[in-house]
Write a protein that holds these residues in place. Structure first.
Motif, PDB file in Angstrom:
ATOM      1  N   ALA A 118      74.412  21.014  41.783  1.00  0.00           N
ATOM      2  CA  ALA A 118      73.249  21.683  41.195  1.00  0.00           C
ATOM      3  C   ALA A 118      72.844  21.014  39.878  1.00  0.00           C
ATOM      4  O   ALA A 118      71.671  20.724  39.645  1.00  0.00           O
ATOM      5  N   TYR A 119      73.838  20.739  39.042  1.00  0.00           N
ATOM      6  CA  TYR A 119      73.576  20.075  37.761  1.00  0.00           C
ATOM      7  C   TYR A 119      73.068  18.648  37.985  1.00  0.00           C
ATOM      8  O   TYR A 119      72.074  18.224  37.405  1.00  0.00           O
ATOM      9  N   VAL A 120      73.748  17.919  38.875  1.00  0.00           N
ATOM     10  CA  VAL A 120      73.422  16.508  39.103  1.00  0.00           C
ATOM     11  C   VAL A 120      72.008  16.353  39.661  1.00  0.00           C
ATOM     12  O   VAL A 120      71.274  15.447  39.296  1.00  0.00           O
ATOM     13  N   GLN A 121      71.626  17.275  40.553  1.00  0.00           N
ATOM     14  CA  GLN A 121      70.358  17.121  41.260  1.00  0.00           C
ATOM     15  C   GLN A 121      69.174  17.784  40.566  1.00  0.00           C
ATOM     16  O   GLN A 121      68.084  17.835  41.128  1.00  0.00           O
ATOM     17  N   GLY A 122      69.379  18.289  39.375  1.00  0.00           N
ATOM     18  CA  GLY A 122      68.276  18.933  38.655  1.00  0.00           C
ATOM     19  C   GLY A 122      67.085  18.001  38.484  1.00  0.00           C
ATOM     20  O   GLY A 122      67.245  16.819  38.203  1.00  0.00           O
ATOM     21  N   LEU A 123      65.875  18.547  38.648  1.00  0.00           N
ATOM     22  CA  LEU A 123      64.669  17.717  38.524  1.00  0.00           C
ATOM     23  C   LEU A 123      64.413  17.315  37.074  1.00  0.00           C
ATOM     24  O   LEU A 123      63.679  16.372  36.801  1.00  0.00           O
ATOM     25  N   ILE A 124      65.043  18.035  36.168  1.00  0.00           N
ATOM     26  CA  ILE A 124      64.817  17.792  34.744  1.00  0.00           C
ATOM     27  C   ILE A 124      65.116  16.341  34.371  1.00  0.00           C
ATOM     28  O   ILE A 124      64.442  15.739  33.532  1.00  0.00           O
ATOM     29  N   TRP A 125      66.101  15.778  35.019  1.00  0.00           N
ATOM     30  CA  TRP A 125      66.519  14.408  34.665  1.00  0.00           C
ATOM     31  C   TRP A 125      65.462  13.392  35.069  1.00  0.00           C
ATOM     32  O   TRP A 125      65.120  12.505  34.297  1.00  0.00           O
ATOM     33  N   PRO A 132      71.546  12.656  34.518  1.00  0.00           N
ATOM     34  CA  PRO A 132      72.448  13.718  34.065  1.00  0.00           C
ATOM     35  C   PRO A 132      73.684  13.108  33.397  1.00  0.00           C
ATOM     36  O   PRO A 132      74.365  12.297  34.019  1.00  0.00           O
ATOM     37  N   PRO A 133      73.949  13.431  32.142  1.00  0.00           N
ATOM     38  CA  PRO A 133      75.139  12.877  31.486  1.00  0.00           C
ATOM     39  C   PRO A 133      76.394  13.127  32.330  1.00  0.00           C
ATOM     40  O   PRO A 133      76.606  14.243  32.789  1.00  0.00           O
ATOM     41  N   GLY A 134      77.154  12.082  32.572  1.00  0.00           N
ATOM     42  CA  GLY A 134      78.370  12.222  33.364  1.00  0.00           C
ATOM     43  C   GLY A 134      78.159  11.980  34.837  1.00  0.00           C
ATOM     44  O   GLY A 134      79.100  12.000  35.621  1.00  0.00           O
ATOM     45  N   ALA A 135      76.925  11.751  35.265  1.00  0.00           N
ATOM     46  CA  ALA A 135      76.673  11.489  36.686  1.00  0.00           C
ATOM     47  C   ALA A 135      75.485  10.542  36.826  1.00  0.00           C
ATOM     48  O   ALA A 135      74.761  10.298  35.859  1.00  0.00           O
ATOM     49  N   LYS A 136      75.310  10.015  38.009  1.00  0.00           N
ATOM     50  CA  LYS A 136      74.197   9.096  38.302  1.00  0.00           C
ATOM     51  C   LYS A 136      74.012   8.061  37.196  1.00  0.00           C
ATOM     52  O   LYS A 136      72.899   7.831  36.707  1.00  0.00           O
ATOM     53  N   GLN A 137      75.115   7.461  36.779  1.00  0.00           N
ATOM     54  CA  GLN A 137      75.035   6.538  35.649  1.00  0.00           C
ATOM     55  C   GLN A 137      74.139   5.354  35.985  1.00  0.00           C
ATOM     56  O   GLN A 137      74.142   4.865  37.087  1.00  0.00           O
ATOM     57  N   PRO A 138      73.360   4.923  34.997  1.00  0.00           N
ATOM     58  CA  PRO A 138      72.399   3.850  35.257  1.00  0.00           C
ATOM     59  C   PRO A 138      72.906   2.449  34.941  1.00  0.00           C
ATOM     60  O   PRO A 138      72.179   1.488  35.123  1.00  0.00           O
ATOM     61  N   GLY A 139      74.138   2.309  34.478  1.00  0.00           N
ATOM     62  CA  GLY A 139      74.677   0.972  34.246  1.00  0.00           C
ATOM     63  C   GLY A 139      74.800   0.641  32.774  1.00  0.00           C
ATOM     64  O   GLY A 139      74.016   1.104  31.944  1.00  0.00           O
ATOM     65  N   TYR A 140      75.812  -0.202  32.481  1.00  0.00           N
ATOM     66  CA  TYR A 140      76.107  -0.573  31.098  1.00  0.00           C
ATOM     67  C   TYR A 140      74.903  -1.240  30.421  1.00  0.00           C
ATOM     68  O   TYR A 140      74.289  -2.137  30.990  1.00  0.00           O
ATOM     69  N   GLY A 141      74.588  -0.787  29.243  1.00  0.00           N
ATOM     70  CA  GLY A 141      73.518  -1.429  28.490  1.00  0.00           C
ATOM     71  C   GLY A 141      72.132  -0.916  28.826  1.00  0.00           C
ATOM     72  O   GLY A 141      71.152  -1.363  28.247  1.00  0.00           O
ATOM     73  N   SER A 142      72.074   0.038  29.758  1.00  0.00           N
ATOM     74  CA  SER A 142      70.761   0.507  30.197  1.00  0.00           C
ATOM     75  C   SER A 142      70.006   1.199  29.071  1.00  0.00           C
ATOM     76  O   SER A 142      68.786   1.260  29.083  1.00  0.00           O
ATOM     77  N   TRP A 143      70.773   1.691  28.079  1.00  0.00           N
ATOM     78  CA  TRP A 143      70.134   2.392  26.971  1.00  0.00           C
ATOM     79  C   TRP A 143      69.252   1.452  26.138  1.00  0.00           C
ATOM     80  O   TRP A 143      68.412   1.901  25.390  1.00  0.00           O
ATOM     81  N   ALA A 144      69.481   0.180  26.305  1.00  0.00           N
ATOM     82  CA  ALA A 144      68.668  -0.776  25.544  1.00  0.00           C
ATOM     83  C   ALA A 144      67.415  -1.177  26.310  1.00  0.00           C
ATOM     84  O   ALA A 144      66.632  -1.993  25.855  1.00  0.00           O
ATOM     85  N   LYS A 145      67.281  -0.628  27.520  1.00  0.00           N
ATOM     86  CA  LYS A 145      66.139  -1.009  28.368  1.00  0.00           C
ATOM     87  C   LYS A 145      65.223   0.185  28.598  1.00  0.00           C
ATOM     88  O   LYS A 145      65.672   1.331  28.546  1.00  0.00           O
ATOM     89  N   GLU A 146      63.999  -0.117  28.926  1.00  0.00           N
ATOM     90  CA  GLU A 146      63.122   0.966  29.369  1.00  0.00           C
ATOM     91  C   GLU A 146      63.659   1.494  30.693  1.00  0.00           C
ATOM     92  O   GLU A 146      64.270   0.746  31.446  1.00  0.00           O
TER      93      GLU A 146
END
Lengths: 155, 408
Positions: A118-125, A132-146
């Motif tokens: 329920a938390y992971v699949q929230g549309l809010i993300w 969602p913090p702690g899930a569906k991670q976007p990859g190292y360094g992604s915070w520096a990218k759009e």
């Protein structure tokens, strides 16, 4: 409450209008059936299944009457659900459920393989183009990218 | 063992060496009497000398396409597993697929090392992405048709066949280009060994003239750019490096173990005891056998098919529930759905991401390895889009599924 065979289908139709997401987005979360069952259980337990039942009938009526004219459906949803009405609480619960995975402020807990989803699949993300913090991670360094937006316009 | 080429004293490597030695003996015998040539043995030596450097580059491109072609079906199987279910099966499929990715990038390094340019994703006469259902590139096995579909028992049987060294019932061939002609090979392992011989021959010829074929100046993909996935990446600047790459690929994957299908089993023979805690990693074929049969191999299990355990795993049970899998349509295509439908849009988004990824890998493997960091982000994005398509209903009451297609 009477078993409504089209229940999940109606919930899907109306949720697309209530959330602003496409039906395919909602289906892609894998949460439609568990959320439908969860909602039914909440209303059965509160001994108020008639409210849910009439909401689904009203939703079906709106979609049958005004669909596929999107603007007409939206204006019917606005006038019949959003002002203070007996469906006001339910509509808020449904929108919050899809966006945050919560029900009356508590994270929705469902048994089976959707447990914890329920938390992971929230549309809010997706809405915030984040994850969602702690899930569906976007990859190292992604915070520096759009945010990767590879949704494309079909040629 | 992912970087076992560095550890010649490890038991698995010794087994491999003894198998290879054994195979050389077979080949010697085969040369003496061609009619009894065993499947899995390399082709006659006479044709090898005529290979050119261009042939070699093209063969390595085929090798890269071969490695890539297995990735979409393995990913479909992996992403079809429901969240938090079939964890061991998911882990096994994942361990294989990341090694295929590693192999692909190492072959790209090899191509760069001899002054070639790996082509990933772009169409050059023939498409890089196969149209599923497909045969393996290089015409490895005409009878083996590979579908994109969910993790099912039947699909795992197909995975075993992909990683299979070939046997009497199934003749496996790989086409190798030599002097604009083609020779067919009977296993992927034999294909790689023949490629290695081409490298050795061409390098020996170059050395005679005081030169080398390893003249590539392009920046290769190094462990700095490629980490935590399936083993350590090897940079290629010499014949030893090239051998290490080929050894690694053959060791992890596609069978230098043809002898278990070609040779009789002797009672109590310990030569084929390849499993147990001291063996860090089994070849892909055996890992898929474990999934297929829902059991681990135990140390007393023999890999030989005529052994008491029939070459099958008889160890601890693996908890696999084949129902805890989203069932997708076989070989979905975008054209199965109207262009204005939401499902079409979702499939299009997935394919756009996949094509972006291939473009990224193409750049990364052609002198700009630093872009691979972004490639990892695209991979994650692609995964989530694929997992969505495993839940979105498509035709026939089955999930739409990711189609792995080019978009215009």
């Amino acid at each position: 409450m009477k078993e409504n065979n089209n229940g999940p289908e109606i919930l899907l139709e109306i949720s697309a209008y209530l959330t602003g997401f496409e039906k395919a987005d909602l289906l892609g979360t894998g949460m439609l059936d568990p959320y439908y069952r969860y909602t039914v259980n909440q209303y059965v337990n509160a001994d108020d299944s008639s409210t849910l039942q009439s909401f689904l009938m009203e939703s079906k009526d709106i979609v049958d009457t005004f669909g596929p004219d999107e603007d007409a459906v939206i204006s019917a949803v606005k006038s019949r659900f959003l002002p203070y009405s007996k469906f006001n609480t339910l509509v808020t619960q449904i929108v919050t459920m899809w966006y945050t995975g919560e029900w009356n402020g508590n994270i929705i807990s469902i048994d089976g393989y959707t447990k914890g989803q329920a938390y992971v699949q929230g549309l809010i993300w997706d809405a915030a183009e984040t994850h969602p913090p702690g899930a569906k991670q976007p990859g190292y360094g992604s915070w520096a990218k759009e945010p990767i937006n590879s949704k494309g316009n079909i040629k | 063992m992912s970087n076992s080429y560095q550890h010649n004293n490890n038991p698995r490597r010794q087994q491999l060496n003894s198998r290879l030695k054994h195979k050389q003996q077979q080949e010697e015998e085969a040369k003496k009497s061609p009619k009894t040539m065993l499947r899995g043995a390399a082709a006659p030596a006479t044709t090898k000398k005529t290979a050119t450097l261009e042939d070699l580059k093209e063969n390595l491109q085929t090798a890269m396409e071969l490695e890539h072609s297995t990735i979409p079906p393995y990913l479909c199987a992996l992403y079809s597993i429901k969240e938090g279910k079939n964890l061991m099966a998911a882990e096994i499929v994942k361990s294989v697929v990341i090694e295929e990715m590693l192999h692909m990038v190492m072959v790209a390094n090899l191509i760069n090392s001899i002054g070639g340019s790996p082509i990933i994703g772009k169409v050059k006469g023939k498409p890089f992405i196969p149209s599923y259902p497909t045969r393996l590139p290089g015409n490895v096995d005409k009878d083996l048709i590979i579908n994109l579909t969910s993790l099912t028992k039947e699909q795992v049987r197909v995975f075993c066949k992909i990683e299979h060294p070939g046997d009497e019932e199934r003749e496996v061939k790989v086409q190798l280009r030599v002097n604009s002609g083609e020779i067919e090979y009977h296993s992927i392992g034999a294909f790689y060994e023949a490629v290695m011989e081409q490298i050795e021959t061409l390098e020996a010829e170059a050395q005679k003239k005081g030169k080398t074929i390893f003249t590539g100046k392009t920046q290769q993909v190094t462990p700095e750019h490629y980490y935590g996935a399936g083993g350590s990446i090897i940079n290629v600047h010499s014949i030893e490096d090239a051998r290490a790459v080929i050894d690694e690929i053959v060791d992890q994957g596609e069978g230098s173990f043809g002898s278990i299908f070609a040779e009789p089993y002797g009672e109590g023979q310990e030569e084929y005891l390849w499993f147990g805690a001291d063996v860090e990693e089994y070849a892909h074929y055996f890992r898929f056998k474990e999934v297929q049969y829902g059991r681990f191999y135990k140390p007393t299990d023999s890999a030989h098919r005529d052994s008491p355990n029939g070459g099958l795993p008889t160890g601890e049970e693996i908890d696999i529930d084949w129902d805890d899998v989203y069932l997708m349509n076989d070989n979905p295509k975008m054209e199965d759905y109207p262009k204005d439908s939401e499902v079409y849009q979702k499939m299009y988004d997935f394919n756009k991401t996949y094509c972006n990824l291939l473009d990224n890998l193409d750049k990364g493997c052609n002198g700009k390895p630093e872009v691979l960091r972004e490639g990892i982000m695209i991979m994650f994005d692609m995964k989530y889009k694929a997992q969505e398509l495993m839940k979105i209903p498509g035709k026939n009451g089955l999930a739409a599924g990711p189609s792995f297609e080019y978009i215009d």
